[in-house]
Motif scaffolding. Structure first.
Motif, PDB file in Angstrom:
ATOM      1  N   GLN A 101       0.924  -1.242   0.172  1.00 41.12           N
ATOM      2  CA  GLN A 101       0.062  -0.197  -0.082  1.00 41.12           C
ATOM      3  C   GLN A 101       1.049   1.103  -0.190  1.00 41.12           C
ATOM      4  O   GLN A 101       1.997   1.364   0.155  1.00 41.12           O
ATOM      5  N   ASN A 102       0.343   2.493  -0.266  1.00 40.00           N
ATOM      6  CA  ASN A 102       0.587   3.745  -0.120  1.00 40.00           C
ATOM      7  C   ASN A 102       2.328   3.877  -1.146  1.00 40.00           C
ATOM      8  O   ASN A 102       3.019   4.474  -0.474  1.00 40.00           O
ATOM      9  N   GLY A 103       2.056   3.014  -2.364  1.00 39.29           N
ATOM     10  CA  GLY A 103       2.830   3.436  -3.370  1.00 39.29           C
ATOM     11  C   GLY A 103       3.934   2.078  -2.764  1.00 39.29           C
ATOM     12  O   GLY A 103       4.153   1.267  -2.331  1.00 39.29           O
ATOM     13  N   ALA A 179      -0.937  -0.643  -9.246  1.00 41.00           N
ATOM     14  CA  ALA A 179      -1.582  -0.372  -7.912  1.00 41.00           C
ATOM     15  C   ALA A 179      -0.260   0.778  -8.424  1.00 41.00           C
ATOM     16  O   ALA A 179      -0.425   2.124  -8.372  1.00 41.00           O
ATOM     17  N   LYS A 180       1.077   0.072  -8.973  1.00 39.16           N
ATOM     18  CA  LYS A 180       1.940   1.083  -9.295  1.00 39.16           C
ATOM     19  C   LYS A 180       2.252   2.023 -10.109  1.00 39.16           C
ATOM     20  O   LYS A 180       2.597   2.661 -10.429  1.00 39.16           O
ATOM     21  N   SER A 182      -0.983   2.728 -11.825  1.00 43.59           N
ATOM     22  CA  SER A 182      -1.994   3.940 -10.874  1.00 43.59           C
ATOM     23  C   SER A 182      -2.227   4.630  -9.299  1.00 43.59           C
ATOM     24  O   SER A 182      -2.587   5.336  -9.489  1.00 43.59           O
ATOM     25  N   GLN A 183      -0.817   4.543  -9.039  1.00 37.64           N
ATOM     26  CA  GLN A 183      -0.543   5.506  -8.025  1.00 37.64           C
ATOM     27  C   GLN A 183      -1.254   5.362  -6.841  1.00 37.64           C
ATOM     28  O   GLN A 183      -2.197   6.675  -6.000  1.00 37.64           O
ATOM     29  N   THR A 184      -2.251   3.861  -6.392  1.00 36.47           N
ATOM     30  CA  THR A 184      -3.528   3.960  -5.878  1.00 36.47           C
ATOM     31  C   THR A 184      -3.790   2.967  -5.856  1.00 36.47           C
ATOM     32  O   THR A 184      -3.049   2.159  -5.769  1.00 36.47           O
ATOM     33  N   ASN A 185      -3.937   2.567  -3.503  1.00 39.08           N
ATOM     34  CA  ASN A 185      -4.571   0.910  -3.472  1.00 39.08           C
ATOM     35  C   ASN A 185      -5.898   0.676  -3.593  1.00 39.08           C
ATOM     36  O   ASN A 185      -5.958  -0.520  -3.651  1.00 39.08           O
ATOM     37  N   THR A 186      -6.515   1.070  -4.834  1.00 38.79           N
ATOM     38  CA  THR A 186      -7.585   0.486  -4.982  1.00 38.79           C
ATOM     39  C   THR A 186      -7.319  -1.328  -5.991  1.00 38.79           C
ATOM     40  O   THR A 186      -8.671  -2.224  -5.525  1.00 38.79           O
TER      41      THR A 186
END
Length: 201
Positions: A101-103, A179-180, A182-186
Motif C-alpha cells: 500500500q501507499n506506493g 497499484a504502481k 495507478s498510484q492508488t490502493n484500489t
C-alpha cells in the motif's frame, strides 16, 4: 512483498554486494542500474565483484535466488504457527496487502519490478523468478489443502488447490503492478476482498 533482505553493513563482501544491489535494483530497476553504480555504492572494487559473479546478469540471478530463499524462510515461519490454515493464508496475504500500500518503494517491490522488466531480456533471471513463483504457489496450495482438511477453507467444485493458489498469486502480482501504475490502493483493495471471500472470511 515485504523487504526480507538484510541490507545492513556486513563484513561478507558477497552478502554486502547482494544487499546493495537489491536496494538499487528494487528502487530503479535492473537495466537502469549500472555495474559502476553498484560498486561505488557498495564500496567494492570491480575485481571483488567478478570474484563472486561472472556478469551483471549472474548478479541479478543471485539477488533473485537470495530473495526467494529468505522469502521461503518467512513462509516457514507462517506455516509453523499454531493456527488454522485459513489464518495462515490470511496472514500471508494481509502482509502482502499491507506492504504494497501507499506506493511501491525499494523496500517492497523487487519481484514486482523485475517481473515486468527482465522476462524478455534475461533468460536466467526469468527462470529464477519462475522458480520462486512456483515455490510460493506450491506453499499456497499446501495451505489450501490443509484448509480443506481442517475445514477452515471452503472447497470450490472442480478447482484444484494448485489452480486456486496460482489464481490468487497471479491476481496479487497483477494487482501490485496495477497499484504502481495507478498510484492508488484500489487494485489491492479489490483483490484483497476477492481473496478473503474465497478463503471463507
Amino acid at each position: 512483498m515485504s523487504n526480507i533482505i538484510d541490507t545492513g553493513t556486513t563484513p561478507d563482501t558477497k552478502a554486502h554486494l547482494l544487499a546493495t544491489g537489491y536496494q538499487l535494483i528494487a528502487k530503479k530497476g535492473f537495466t537502469a542500474v549500472g555495474l559502476k553504480q553498484i560498486l561505488d555504492t557498495a564500496g567494492v572494487p570491480k575485481g571483488s565483484f567478478y570474484h563472486y559473479f561472472a556478469s551483471k546478469e549472474a548478479f541479478g540471478e543471485a539477488i533473485i535466488n537470495h530473495y526467494f530463499s529468505l522469502y521461503k524462510a518467512r513462509l516457514d515461519i507462517i506455516d509453523a504457527q499454531n493456527v488454522s490454515a485459513q489464518q495462515k493464508l490470511y496472514d500471508y496475504f494481509q502482509n502482502w496487502y499491507d506492504t504494497q500500500q501507499n506506493g511501491c518503494d525499494h523496500d517492497k517491490c523487487l519481484v514486482v519490478k523485475l517481473s515486468a522488466e527482465v522476462a524478455d531480456i534475461s533468460e536466467t533471471m526469468r527462470k529464477a523468478l519462475d522458480t520462486g513463483y512456483q515455490q510460493t504457489t506450491m506453499w499456497l496450495a499446501e495451505q489450501i489443502k490443509a484448509g480443506w482438511i481442517d475445514g477452515s477453507v471452503p472447497r470450490h467444485d472442480n478447482i484444484s488447490a494448485e489452480s486456486m493458489a496460482k489464481r490468487w498469486y497471479f491476481a496479487w502480482l497483477g494487482a501490485s503492478l496495477m497499484a504502481k501504475i495507478s498510484q492508488t490502493n484500489t487494485p489491492l483493495a479489490e483483490i484483497w476482498q476477492m481473496t478473503t471471500t474465497q478463503m471463507g472470511r
